[in-house]
Design an enzyme around this catalytic site. Structure first.
Site, PDB file in Angstrom:
ATOM      1  N   TYR A 165      41.900  28.508  61.528  1.00 26.94           N
ATOM      2  CA  TYR A 165      42.313  27.115  61.787  1.00 26.94           C
ATOM      3  C   TYR A 165      43.729  26.901  61.249  1.00 26.94           C
ATOM      4  O   TYR A 165      44.526  26.442  62.155  1.00 26.94           O
ATOM      5  CB  TYR A 165      41.526  26.055  60.777  1.00 26.94           C
ATOM      6  CG  TYR A 165      41.732  24.626  60.850  1.00 26.94           C
ATOM      7  CD1 TYR A 165      41.387  23.952  61.895  1.00 26.94           C
ATOM      8  CD2 TYR A 165      42.131  24.079  59.693  1.00 26.94           C
ATOM      9  CE1 TYR A 165      41.647  22.855  61.899  1.00 26.94           C
ATOM     10  CE2 TYR A 165      42.486  22.753  59.678  1.00 26.94           C
ATOM     11  CZ  TYR A 165      42.221  22.055  60.908  1.00 26.94           C
ATOM     12  OH  TYR A 165      42.237  20.578  60.921  1.00 26.94           O
ATOM     13  N   LYS A 169      46.890  25.888  63.966  1.00 27.20           N
ATOM     14  CA  LYS A 169      47.482  24.852  63.737  1.00 27.20           C
ATOM     15  C   LYS A 169      48.818  24.934  63.323  1.00 27.20           C
ATOM     16  O   LYS A 169      49.851  24.080  64.019  1.00 27.20           O
ATOM     17  CB  LYS A 169      47.047  23.997  62.366  1.00 27.20           C
ATOM     18  CG  LYS A 169      45.542  23.145  62.478  1.00 27.20           C
ATOM     19  CD  LYS A 169      45.634  22.268  63.532  1.00 27.20           C
ATOM     20  CE  LYS A 169      44.499  21.313  63.600  1.00 27.20           C
ATOM     21  NZ  LYS A 169      44.461  20.310  64.810  1.00 27.20           N
TER      22      LYS A 169
END
Length: 305
Positions: A165, A169
């Site tokens: 993640y 991001k």
């Protein structure tokens, strides 16, 4: 008259959480909205459902606004192109894309499977590429267009168990910056938001101790999805045309502007460096300026405003 009067906005992940609140607010501020949501689980493991997106679209229409739903995946470029065509067919144009769609597949990096890595990168980073690439030429030709993309403090600061993640991001941060730089002459803007908000993503993070439980309660009560939606919508307004290439965070009623990587300290050695001199001189001299390993709670140690 709302700040988005006359605008057409595509909101991905619009069936829940930040996406839902953003779609509803955009409509209240005058926009015609394409509400996209695959309708899948938090992990993206199932086939999804058209229900969540249509429910939000119905709520907008019931309140007197204009909205249509879409339940395709942002991971499919053809599907994303279809979302843009849907906006043009239904409402005649598209001015902004707000892209909070996402999934989580958390786990320690040394135990992370290739599938968990690929799935998260696919939805977040590839999905962001798809929604921006599919619209960028249209925005540039018209010399008007805007992207509101989503990063996370898991990438900006770090969070254990979210390597996939965090990587996705941070990739979005770099992508947004280049889109903004290349789009400046054509009035194409791009900004990113790192949201602090109680959503099903945050609810999935395990609570391991009393301190964690207290943090969860503070997040539930003090950091809501509708607070993040305010900035996402504001960045789509004409009054924000001079705002591009920035990294923001929303934490309760607090709006934060993040810095971006710039040199912190520099040392030069006329005769050049060797591994030994770097170890003896350069690294010790820089150590006071090193960043610690703390997660976001160490950077934001106070309760939300």
């Amino acid at each position: 008259m709302g700040v988005l009067e006359g605008k057409v906005v595509l909101v991905t992940g619009g069936g829940n959480g930040i996406g839902k609140e953003t779609a509803l607010l955009a409509a209240r501020e005058g926009a015609k909205v394409v509400v996209n949501d695959l309708g899948g689980s938090l992990t993206g493991a199932d086939e999804g459902s058209a229900g969540p997106a249509e429910t939000v679209a119905q709520e907008i229409r019931a309140a007197g606004g204009e909205a249509v739903s879409n339940s395709e995946s942002v991971t499919d470029m053809k599907a994303v192109e279809g979302m843009i065509e849907q906006a043009k067919d239904e409402f005649g144009d598209l001015h902004s894309i707000i892209n909070p769609a996402g999934i989580l597949r958390d786990g320690m990096f040394h135990k992370m499977s290739e599938d968990d890595w690929d799935s998260v990168i696919d939805v977040h980073l590839r999905g962001t590429f798809n929604v921006t690439r599919a619209a960028i030429e249209m925005f540039r030709e018209r010399e008007d267009g805007n992207f509101v993309l989503f990063t996370s403090t898991s990438g900006l600061i770090g969070n254990i168990g979210q390597a996939n993640y965090a990587a996705a991001k941070m990739g979005i941060v770099g992508l947004s910056r280049i889109i903004a730089m290349e789009g400046a002459r054509k009035n194409v803007r791009s900004n990113v938001i790192a949201p602090f908000a109680w959503t099903r993503m945050i609810a999935s993070i395990p609570v391991k101790d009393e301190a964690g439980a207290e943090r969860v309660e503070r997040m539930k009560n003090g950091m809501r999805a509708d607070q993040v939606a305010q900035l996402a919508v504001a960045l789509c307004a004409d009054k924000a045309k001079d705002t591009s290439g920035q990294i923001f965070a929303v934490r309760g009623n607090e709006v934060v502007l993040f810095d971006q990587p710039r040199p912190v300290k520099s040392l030069a050695r006329l005769e050049g460096w060797t591994p030994e001199s770097l170890l003896d001189q350069a690294l010790p001299a820089m150590k006071a300026n090193f960043f610690d390993m703390g997660a976001s709670a160490s950077v934001f140690p106070y309760d939300p405003v």
